[in-house]
Write a protein that holds these residues in place. Structure first.
Motif, PDB file in Angstrom:
ATOM      1  N   GLY A   1     -47.592  28.185 -29.053  1.00  0.00           N
ATOM      2  CA  GLY A   1     -46.844  27.544 -30.140  1.00  0.00           C
ATOM      3  C   GLY A   1     -45.349  27.829 -30.133  1.00  0.00           C
TER       4      GLY A   1
ATOM      5  N   PRO B   1     -43.588  30.968 -33.961  1.00  0.00           N
ATOM      6  CA  PRO B   1     -44.450  30.794 -35.138  1.00  0.00           C
ATOM      7  C   PRO B   1     -45.615  31.786 -35.152  1.00  0.00           C
ATOM      8  CG  PRO B   1     -45.049  29.198 -33.456  1.00  0.00           C
ATOM      9  CD  PRO B   1     -43.952  30.058 -32.863  1.00  0.00           C
TER      10      PRO B   1
ATOM     11  N   MET C   1     -42.169  32.258 -39.636  1.00  0.00           N
ATOM     12  CA  MET C   1     -41.527  31.342 -38.699  1.00  0.00           C
ATOM     13  C   MET C   1     -40.194  31.983 -38.356  1.00  0.00           C
ATOM     14  SD  MET C   1     -43.809  28.985 -38.474  1.00  0.00           S
ATOM     15  CE  MET C   1     -42.922  27.800 -37.494  1.00  0.00           C
TER      16      MET C   1
ATOM     17  N   SER D   1     -38.879  23.794 -36.929  1.00  0.00           N
ATOM     18  CA  SER D   1     -39.963  24.460 -37.647  1.00  0.00           C
ATOM     19  C   SER D   1     -40.603  23.514 -38.661  1.00  0.00           C
ATOM     20  CB  SER D   1     -39.430  25.715 -38.345  1.00  0.00           C
ATOM     21  OG  SER D   1     -40.450  26.395 -39.023  1.00  0.00           O
TER      22      SER D   1
ATOM     23  N   HIS E   1     -42.473  20.537 -36.612  1.00  0.00           N
ATOM     24  CA  HIS E   1     -43.703  20.860 -35.890  1.00  0.00           C
ATOM     25  C   HIS E   1     -44.720  21.625 -36.729  1.00  0.00           C
ATOM     26  CE1 HIS E   1     -42.490  19.471 -31.868  1.00  0.00           C
ATOM     27  NE2 HIS E   1     -41.278  19.859 -32.204  1.00  0.00           N
ATOM     28  N   TYR E   2     -44.239  22.388 -37.734  1.00  0.00           N
ATOM     29  CA  TYR E   2     -45.150  23.254 -38.484  1.00  0.00           C
ATOM     30  C   TYR E   2     -45.099  23.036 -39.992  1.00  0.00           C
ATOM     31  CZ  TYR E   2     -45.599  25.561 -34.011  1.00  0.00           C
ATOM     32  OH  TYR E   2     -45.841  25.809 -32.677  1.00  0.00           O
TER      33      TYR E   2
END
Length: 344
Positions: A75, A95, A100, A144, A147-148
């Motif tokens: 990740g 991550p 993060m 961040s 993607h998350y």
């Protein structure tokens, strides 16, 4: 040409008055630069064309752009960032379930030549300006969220370069990042890592900084540290111990010791004993044991798990708070000590 992002709002207001523009234009420019992150003066569409032309005659916006990204199986995302003058640095988004973390660079290359670090084999070209460091963090925060779906929770100055040899820009970047106009991040979520510049560690104390400090120790004696970290010849352990105590007394901020284990070099029981002695002289709350990540130019190897466990057991038995930090992004050369951008 001047960097428009280095012009503070009061100075912008004075400039507008000088060229016959209303005061509110200064705030518009400031918002474009720091809140809308304009990449070009011509992007400032609510400004009159004549004002944009005047600004473009004297100023530019040196935006940092992602040149290339690599995605690890765990990740982690590593980015090669291109600066306005064609140089490159690397930054990493790390991550985990709880955090993060942005690992950011402070210099193009490095001058310290640590024998185990890929960046140490590059030459130092220049310091990053404060706004370029802010750009790094902003880009990683955007990644961040993309993607998350989470904002950055932590920042570590553990990328390319020695942040305390770019002192002014590092502190100015942190000031911006922690301000309400920036990310509004707590300084306690920011860690600045140094290879050991005693004079500047003391300066951090004088400046009453509120972020955390990490010392890249990596060897528990001057003799061994001299072998792998040339900076120790002018900043020995006694000087660093004194500086860290001075820093802690002045700030009360958290101190961590970073220690990479190298097979048959600094991983013996005697090394563990020497590390305990150093730890007891420093108001550090934690020793981070770090996995060694091989690089092309170095001859070091990673010790086996049994050796690592024995080393950590010795520290724990002597009441040292110790943690093993597993490397992230090894498959894309994004782990500790592996950052080495294309040298320009």
């Amino acid at each position: 040409m001047k960097n428009l992002r280095e012009i503070a709002l009061p100075e912008l207001e004075s400039m507008m008055a000088t060229i016959g523009e209303p005061k509110f234009r200064a705030k518009q420019v400031h918002e474009w630069v720091w809140q809308k992150f304009a990449a070009d003066i011509n992007d400032m569409t609510n400004l009159p064309k004549t004002l944009r032309e005047k600004l473009a005659e004297q100023y530019f916006i040196p935006k940092v752009r992602i040149n290339h990204s690599q995605y690890s199986s765990d990740g982690t995302i590593k980015n090669r960032l291109q600066l306005h003058d064609g140089y490159y640095v690397e930054s990493v988004l790390i991550p985990t379930d709880k955090r993060m973390t942005a690992c950011v660079s402070s210099q193009v290359g490095c001058s310290l030549s640590c024998k185990f670090c890929a960046t140490g084999f590059l030459t130092r070209k220049r310091n990053l300006d404060f706004d370029e460091i802010v750009d790094e963090v902003t880009l990683l925060n955007e990644l961040s969220q993309k993607h998350y779906n989470k904002k950055l929770s932590n920042i570590v100055f553990m990328g390319m370069g020695e942040p305390l040899l770019n002192y002014k820009n590092t502190l100015k970047a942190i000031e911006r990042i922690t301000s309400p106009e920036g990310l509004g991040m707590s300084p306690r979520r920011i860690t600045v890592s140094t290879a050991g510049v005693a004079k500047m560690i003391r300066q951090l104390g004088d400046d009453q900084v509120r972020f955390k400090l990490a010392l890249s120790l990596h060897a528990p004696t001057d003799a061994k540290r001299n072998e792998i970290m040339p900076i120790n010849e002018t900043n020995n352990l006694k000087a660093l111990i004194d500086a860290l105590n001075y820093f802690y007394k002045a700030t009360g901020s958290e101190i961590t010791l970073e220690y990479i284990l190298f097979k048959d070099f600094n991983d013996s029981q005697r090394d563990a004993e020497d590390l305990v002695k150093v730890f007891r002289q420093i108001p550090a709350d934690l020793v981070n044991i770090i996995e060694y990540n091989p690089i092309e130019n170095a001859q070091f190897e990673k010790p086996d798990e049994e050796r690592v466990d024995a080393f950590m057991r010795h520290l724990t038995a002597n009441k040292v708070n110790v943690r093993l930090r597993r490397s992230r992004g090894k498959d894309i050369d994004a782990a500790c000590g592996q950052l080495a951008n294309i040298d320009h």
